[in-house]
Every structure is written in C-alpha cells, then in structure tokens.
Scaffold this motif. Structure first.
Motif, short mmCIF file in Angstrom:
data_model
loop_
_atom_site.label_atom_id
_atom_site.label_comp_id
_atom_site.label_asym_id
_atom_site.label_seq_id
_atom_site.Cartn_x
_atom_site.Cartn_y
_atom_site.Cartn_z
N GLY A 81 -64.68 -44.04 -28.82
CA GLY A 81 -63.29 -43.65 -28.70
C GLY A 81 -62.76 -42.86 -29.88
O GLY A 81 -61.70 -42.25 -29.80
N MET A 82 -63.51 -42.87 -30.98
CA MET A 82 -63.14 -42.04 -32.12
C MET A 82 -63.37 -40.55 -31.85
O MET A 82 -62.77 -39.70 -32.52
CB MET A 82 -63.94 -42.45 -33.36
N PHE A 83 -64.22 -40.25 -30.88
CA PHE A 83 -64.66 -38.87 -30.69
C PHE A 83 -64.38 -38.31 -29.30
O PHE A 83 -64.45 -37.11 -29.10
CB PHE A 83 -66.16 -38.76 -30.98
N LEU A 84 -64.09 -39.18 -28.32
CA LEU A 84 -63.84 -38.72 -26.96
C LEU A 84 -62.47 -39.20 -26.49
O LEU A 84 -62.02 -40.28 -26.88
CB LEU A 84 -64.91 -39.24 -26.00
N ASP A 85 -61.82 -38.41 -25.63
CA ASP A 85 -60.57 -38.86 -25.03
C ASP A 85 -60.87 -39.85 -23.92
O ASP A 85 -62.02 -40.02 -23.49
CB ASP A 85 -59.79 -37.66 -24.48
N GLY A 86 -59.81 -40.52 -23.44
CA GLY A 86 -59.99 -41.59 -22.48
C GLY A 86 -60.63 -41.16 -21.17
O GLY A 86 -61.49 -41.86 -20.63
N VAL A 87 -60.21 -40.03 -20.63
CA VAL A 87 -60.77 -39.55 -19.36
C VAL A 87 -62.27 -39.32 -19.50
O VAL A 87 -63.07 -39.72 -18.64
CB VAL A 87 -60.06 -38.26 -18.90
N SER A 88 -62.68 -38.69 -20.59
CA SER A 88 -64.10 -38.43 -20.82
C SER A 88 -64.89 -39.73 -20.96
O SER A 88 -66.00 -39.85 -20.43
CB SER A 88 -64.28 -37.58 -22.08
N MET A 89 -64.32 -40.70 -21.66
CA MET A 89 -64.99 -41.99 -21.79
C MET A 89 -65.23 -42.63 -20.44
O MET A 89 -66.33 -43.12 -20.15
CB MET A 89 -64.14 -42.93 -22.67
N ILE A 90 -64.21 -42.61 -19.60
CA ILE A 90 -64.32 -43.27 -18.29
C ILE A 90 -65.35 -42.58 -17.41
O ILE A 90 -66.24 -43.22 -16.84
CB ILE A 90 -62.95 -43.31 -17.61
N VAL A 91 -65.24 -41.26 -17.28
CA VAL A 91 -66.11 -40.56 -16.33
C VAL A 91 -67.55 -40.49 -16.82
O VAL A 91 -68.49 -40.44 -16.01
CB VAL A 91 -65.58 -39.14 -16.03
N LEU A 92 -67.77 -40.52 -18.13
CA LEU A 92 -69.13 -40.47 -18.65
C LEU A 92 -69.82 -41.83 -18.61
O LEU A 92 -71.01 -41.92 -18.29
CB LEU A 92 -69.12 -39.95 -20.09
N LEU A 93 -69.07 -42.89 -18.94
CA LEU A 93 -69.71 -44.18 -19.15
C LEU A 93 -69.63 -45.13 -17.95
O LEU A 93 -70.45 -46.03 -17.84
CB LEU A 93 -69.09 -44.87 -20.38
N SER A 94 -68.65 -44.93 -17.07
CA SER A 94 -68.52 -45.85 -15.93
C SER A 94 -69.77 -45.93 -15.07
O SER A 94 -70.20 -47.03 -14.71
CB SER A 94 -67.32 -45.45 -15.07
N PRO A 95 -70.41 -44.80 -14.70
CA PRO A 95 -71.60 -44.90 -13.85
C PRO A 95 -72.74 -45.66 -14.50
O PRO A 95 -73.61 -46.20 -13.80
CB PRO A 95 -71.99 -43.42 -13.62
N ILE A 96 -72.76 -45.72 -15.83
CA ILE A 96 -73.83 -46.42 -16.53
C ILE A 96 -73.47 -47.88 -16.79
O ILE A 96 -74.28 -48.79 -16.58
CB ILE A 96 -74.15 -45.72 -17.88
#
Length: 422
Positions: A328-343
């Motif tokens: 979260g220090m480097f990515l915005d919330g939307v990017s965190m969700i869409v990148l990490l949720s499938p994993i």
C-alpha cells in the motif's frame, strides 16, 4: 522466472511514471504475445471480458452521484446539523466531522471522493473553532477512508466482480466494521481534542438549532437510506440502486438545494467519466495479467503450496496484513484490489477463512493504504485542499494511523463483525 521478470518490468514502468493501467496492459499483453503466442484478437477479447460485467455498471453511477453530492454546501449543512448536538463534548465540531463522514461514505463509496466532499467546508469550519490546520487536514484525510468500508463501497464492487462474490453480501458485511471504525475514530478525535485543547465546548446540546437545521438536511440524509435500505431489503441490486442514486442526487442539487445548474451537472458528468475510465483501465490491464498468471498456473501453485504447508489462518492473515501494508505504500487501492484479489482469495479459502470476512479485511487494508506515504492518495488530496506540505499532514495523521491499526486488528480477529448481519 517469467513471473519475476514480469514483476520487475511492471515496477520499472510504474517507477518511470507510466500509469499503472498502461503498465499492466503493456506487460500482460507483451507476455501473452511473446511467451504464449496468443493472437491479438484473443488478447482484446480477454481484456474486454474483464470489464464486461453487469455489477461494474454501478461504478460510474455511484461516482457520478457522489460527485454531485460533493457540490455546494451540503457538507456544511450536515456538519452543522450534527455539531448542534455534539458540541457539548470537547472537540465537538471535529466529532461532528467524523460522524458526518459516515453520511458521505454512504453516498459516494470512495475514500478520495469522501475527503474531497468534506474538505473545503471542514477546512473553513475547524480552524475557526480553534483547531490547528494540520489536525484538521489529518482528520479529514482519515475520515475519508470510511468511504471504502461503508456501503456503497467501490472496493466491494470491485472485489465482488473480480472474485465472483455477491456484492449485496459484501455491502452488508461492511456495515458493522464501518461503524466500528467510526466509533474508534470518533473516540480518538475527542481524546486528541482534549489533549491539545482544540475546540469550543457548549454546556448542552442545542436542540433548537438541530430542529432548525433538520429540514434543510433531510433531503441529503435520505440518500444513504435510499442506497443501503433498498439493497438490504432486497428491492434493488447495487447496479439498479446506483442509477436511482444518480437520479436522486441530480434532483437534489438541481431542484432542492440548487447548488448546481445544468452546466455544472455536465461538468460533473465529465469528471465522473474520467474517474470511471481510470478504474476501467486498471481493470482491463489487470484482467490481462490475471489471464497470464492463470496460464502460468501461479494461483494454483500457491494454493497447493499453502494447503500442503498446513499454514494456519493466523499466520496467513498476519503475512497478508504485513505484505499489503507494504504494498500500500506504492500502489493505490484499486490497483491493490485488482492485482491481488485473484491470488489472495483462493489462498484464503485454502486456509478456511470466510471469503466475505477476507473481503472486509482487504478493504480495511486498502483504507490504510490511502493514508500511507509515499503514495497515500488522501494525504495528497488534503495537501492540495489545505495548501499544507504533505509531511505536515503525515505528522497529523500518525495518531489516527494507530487508531486505524487497532480497527484492523479487531476486524481480523473477530470475523463476526463482518458476518453478523448476513
């Protein structure tokens, strides 16, 4: 090896200033073309499939309705209404801001939009009552985070669409954790106001002023009832109620409060389209990346590894929390969700963590990310509104950051906070 190269290339592009949506698309499409020899037409179809969802139609409508409600003096109307009752507490106006943030959270579903809605009015009101500009800016930044937990949360819409979970269930799951966060935030606000001697305290609630302010605020106060009540009662889907909310917001600002004309509505529509395109762009890129990772079998390999290693839910959640606070220090919330949720969601299921509970945990972590430098969006939003340096706002946020971590621990440790209403 392919995954490592992709991650390094992605980070390099983001560090070079390329928007995360474009960086995701370049990396994912490039690998699909070169490594898997997938035809361009199939890549385009895969990208389109990532946003071809009925649930995602709710995003532009909620953004539009939230932006409309941010116009004019609606924040000041709501804050004055609440302040008339809670000014009997030390730090009453700051407490009114914290409570009012729940209303705006239940209108726009976005952390940044909530902070923008509250910011201009609160920046004028709080310093006039004896609050320092730094404390005022920090409080608004933290209050804005409630927009991600209290429905209609864009975070839950994204998670539900990506993972395939019922969005109404996620909305309902966010109610008690959102109220918990509000309670902790309100308590911390009163304690800090007492400690630093902020605010003007009245002897008792001013019910006369409350009754006088209530009629003008009633139209706006009905907005969250319309959204949450109809979804909870099963009358409308989130997508249907988002369209209804947009119409209701337009009627309010155009005819009831008259804080916007047709030209202002058009400008708001343009701003909302730009914000929606940014979110959809990230979804397009992440859809390609998810398809690539699926072909590589990364999620399946990680799930099997976690299952065979017999990882406990406590260890898994501790690892995820630490990892996502760093991310979260480097990515915005939307990017965190869409990148990490499938994993992460298959892994959470593998260690017997309820996926709805995990969605609330992920959302709480995204809330904290909006306050975490160097990329914390709410910090920069408040810096722009108040003209204060970002480092001053960070200093003001630090005590509230601790409060946010307490809330995060409770949400992790007590699943019933998320599941009690389901």
């Amino acid at each position: 090896m392919t995954v490592a190269i992709a991650v390094i290339a992605l980070l390099a592009l983001i560090a070079a200033g390329i928007h995360v949506a474009i960086a995701l698309g370049i990396i994912a499409a490039g690998l699909m073309l070169i490594s898997f020899n997938i035809p361009p037409i199939l890549i385009a179809q895969t990208a389109w499939g990532s946003i071809d969802s009925y649930a995602l139609v709710a995003i532009p409508f909620f953004i539009f309705s939230g932006n409309l409600m941010s116009r004019g003096n609606l924040a000041l109307v709501i804050m004055n209404l609440v302040a008339s009752v809670v000014r009997c507490f030390k730090g009453g106006v700051a407490l009114a801001l914290a409570i009012s943030s729940m209303f705006f959270a239940a209108v726009n579903g976005s952390s940044v939009a909530c902070a923008v809605a509250l910011g201009p009015a609160a920046v004028r009101l709080l310093p006039a009552e004896g609050y320092s500009p730094r404390f005022s800016a920090a409080l608004i930044a933290v209050c804005g985070t409630l927009g991600l937990m209290i429905p209609p949360s864009l975070s839950f819409i994204l998670i539900g669409s990506i993972v395939g979970m019922p969005i109404p269930d996620l909305f309902i799951a966010g109610i008690i954790p959102g109220l918990l966060e509000l309670t902790l935030l309100a308590t911390g606000t009163v304690v800090l106001s007492r400690r630093y001697g902020f605010g003007i305290q009245q002897d008792k609630p001013d019910w006369k002023a409350f009754r006088k302010a209530l009629p003008s605020a009633s139209g706006a106060l009905l907005m969250p009832v319309l959204i949450i009540g109809t979804i909870y009662a099963g009358l409308f889907t989130p997508t249907e109620v988002s369209a209804l909310a947009a119409i209701y917001a337009a009627v309010l600002v155009l005819l009831v409060y008259r804080t916007a004309n047709l030209f202002a509505i058009w400008q708001t529509l343009q701003e909302s389209v730009k914000q929606t395109v940014m979110i959809y762009g990230i979804l397009l890129g992440s859809g390609l990346l998810t398809a690539m990772l699926t072909r590589l079998g990364l999620a399946a390999e990680l799930t099997r590894f976690v299952a065979e290693a017999n990882v406990s839910p406590f260890v898994f959640l501790l690892t995820v929390n630490i990892l996502l606070i760093i991310v979260g220090m480097f990515l915005d919330g939307v990017s965190m969700i869409v990148l990490l949720s499938p994993i992460l969601f298959p892994l959470a299921t593998a260690v017997d963590i309820n996926p709805v509970h995990f969605a609330v945990i992920l959302t709480a972590l995204v809330e904290i990310a909006t306050l975490t430098p160097p990329v914390g969006l709410n910090l920069f939003v408040m810096s722009k509104i108040t003209k204060l340096p970002v480092h001053e706002i960070i200093q003001g946020v630090l005590p509230f950051y601790g409060i946010r971590l307490v809330g995060l621990v409770l949400i992790n440790a007590v699943p019933q906070l998320s599941l009690a209403l389901l």
